[in-house]
Design an enzyme around this catalytic site. Structure first.
Site, PDB file in Angstrom:
ATOM      1  NE  ARG A  73      10.648 -92.007 -60.336  1.00 16.73           N
ATOM      2  CZ  ARG A  73      10.710 -92.286 -59.043  1.00 16.73           C
ATOM      3  NH1 ARG A  73       9.636 -92.741 -58.404  1.00 16.73           N
ATOM      4  NH2 ARG A  73      11.833 -92.129 -58.360  1.00 16.73           N
ATOM      5  CE1 TYR A 131      -2.859 -81.605 -79.526  1.00 15.97           C
ATOM      6  CE2 TYR A 131      -0.681 -81.613 -78.500  1.00 15.97           C
ATOM      7  CZ  TYR A 131      -2.050 -81.823 -78.426  1.00 15.97           C
ATOM      8  OH  TYR A 131      -2.603 -82.262 -77.248  1.00 15.97           O
ATOM      9  CG  ASP A 161       3.845 -83.986 -83.543  1.00 17.24           C
ATOM     10  OD1 ASP A 161       3.554 -85.127 -83.973  1.00 17.24           O
ATOM     11  OD2 ASP A 161       3.180 -83.420 -82.664  1.00 17.24           O
ATOM     12  CE  LYS A 212      -4.533 -87.324 -81.130  1.00 15.27           C
ATOM     13  NZ  LYS A 212      -3.693 -87.046 -79.954  1.00 15.27           N
TER      14      LYS A 212
END
Length: 393
Positions: free
Chosen positions: A70, A121, A192, A217
């Site tokens: 982690r 978005y 973004d 994407k």
């Protein structure tokens, strides 16, 4: 026995996240097309593998640079070095684009005033709406393509969240101007950059403090992973944001799987080729769609691989076009090698200012003439036209 004082959060973070501050500076000065191929590789030594290792291990031997997965993973490091080199900053990979967005917005103080695009978005909009409903923030929504409106909204703001081009309306912001204005008023700037990709624009160089990507994407590019990322500037201010984002990832468990990260890095090796091809095809399609009798309005910023069209016949006309294509795929998402088409208002989270008949087209890498024939045939189901092949030269 005296107890040892607990280190500060930042010191503790550095001790358990050794990979969070590693950046690739070996490829500065190269073109993006070279960076995506060359960055994030293993050291050049006899017998070494060319590609970064795919590390499947949750546990590590004690006294090494990392003690638990982690906290870090060599596969993460290779991806983060590559994206960081592309954006000109320091990257962190997250379990999803939503996780990256949530981490970025966690930098906003309690009760923050956040300036955000009216169109963005839908996941970002949902998070901001939840902030409002819970009394965590005041959100001022503006048309980010209207710089004067942004300036007016920034008075007293803590955060400016930008998206350019916006999803799905493809509005383009003057990022340097609005970031400069935000900084002058003490606001943190976030952007973004999923639609444009680092090949088209690098918001950190324009004044952004934090850049966010849905790696799912364009970066990964093959519709087979869910990942996100943040990138911060290589500065004292950026270093503070990077540490806070890494701590958020660690404490909230928003960690990426090594397999997904490795696939994303492999996909990123061809980012420049895919974006070049899809952008060229999008430009051709935009030219042909302009003035088409079935198209009421074309939205195309003049770059990138996304087009939006408003078609005749209202929402049913748009659904008809999406249902009639055969090469294009009727599906949500974008940025993959395949071309996708979707009526965005079919999703309840989409703002009501998005037209009911708007179709978002994500142009892939297929043959342009095949794409056009398929789309033209679907549009003919709404408004019959003479096929372009039958028109005089």
């Amino acid at each position: 026995m005296a107890t040892r004082p607990r280190p500060s959060a930042t010191v503790w973070l550095r001790s358990v996240c050794p990979y969070s501050e590693r950046v690739d500076t070996k490829h500065e000065g190269l073109a993006p097309a070279s960076i995506v191929v060359a960055a994030g590789r293993q050291p050049r030594s006899p017998g070494a593998g060319l590609n970064a290792p795919l590390e499947f291990s949750s546990t590590y031997h004690a006294d090494g640079p990392v003690d638990y997965a982690r906290n870090g993973n060599p596969t993460w490091t290779a991806f983060e070095e590559t994206l960081g080199a592309l954006e000109g900053g320091s990257a962190l990979v997250f379990s999803s684009g939503m996780a990256a967005i949530a981490a970025a917005l966690s930098l906003a103080p309690a009760g923050a005033v956040i300036v955000a695009p009216t169109h963005a978005y839908s996941g970002t909009g949902a998070i901001l709406e939840s902030f409002e409903n819970d009394g965590q923030a005041i959100v001022r929504r503006v048309d980010v393509s209207d710089s004067e409106a942004v300036f007016a909204a920034l008075e007293g703001a803590d955060v400016l969240w930008a998206e350019s081009p916006t999803n799905p309306m493809l509005e383009v912001a003057d990022l340097p101007r609005i970031f400069e204005a935000a900084h002058a008023l003490g606001a943190v700037t976030m952007c973004d950059n999923t639609f444009a990709t680092p090949l088209v624009q690098q918001p950190l160089s324009m004044g952004a403090d934090v850049v966010v990507h849905s790696v799912t994407k364009y970066l990964a590019g093959h519709s087979d992973v869910i990942l996100g990322a943040t990138v911060t500037a290589r500065s004292e201010r950026g270093h503070r944001f990077q540490a806070a984002l890494a701590q958020h990832r660690l404490l909230h468990g928003a960690i990426a799987g090594p397999m997904e990260t490795w696939l994303a890095l492999r996909g990123m090796r061809t980012l420049h080729l895919r974006v070049e091809r899809s952008s060229a095809s999008a430009a051709v399609l935009a030219l042909r769609l302009q003035g088409h009798p079935a198209v009421q309005r074309l939205r195309y910023p003049g770059f990138g691989s996304i087009i939006a069209i408003e078609v005749q016949g209202g929402p049913q006309g748009a659904e008809t076009v999406a249902a009639q294509v055969r090469l294009w795929t009727h599906a949500t998402s974008l940025g993959g090698v395949e071309s996708l088409i979707e009526r965005r208002r079919r999703h309840p989270a989409e703002p009501p200012t998005v037209p009911e008949n708007l179709l978002r087209l994500s142009v892939g890498v297929e043959d342009i003439e095949d794409l056009w024939r398929d789309l033209e045939g679907a549009l003919a189901c709404v408004v019959p036209t003479v096929p372009s092949d039958d028109l005089p030269a």
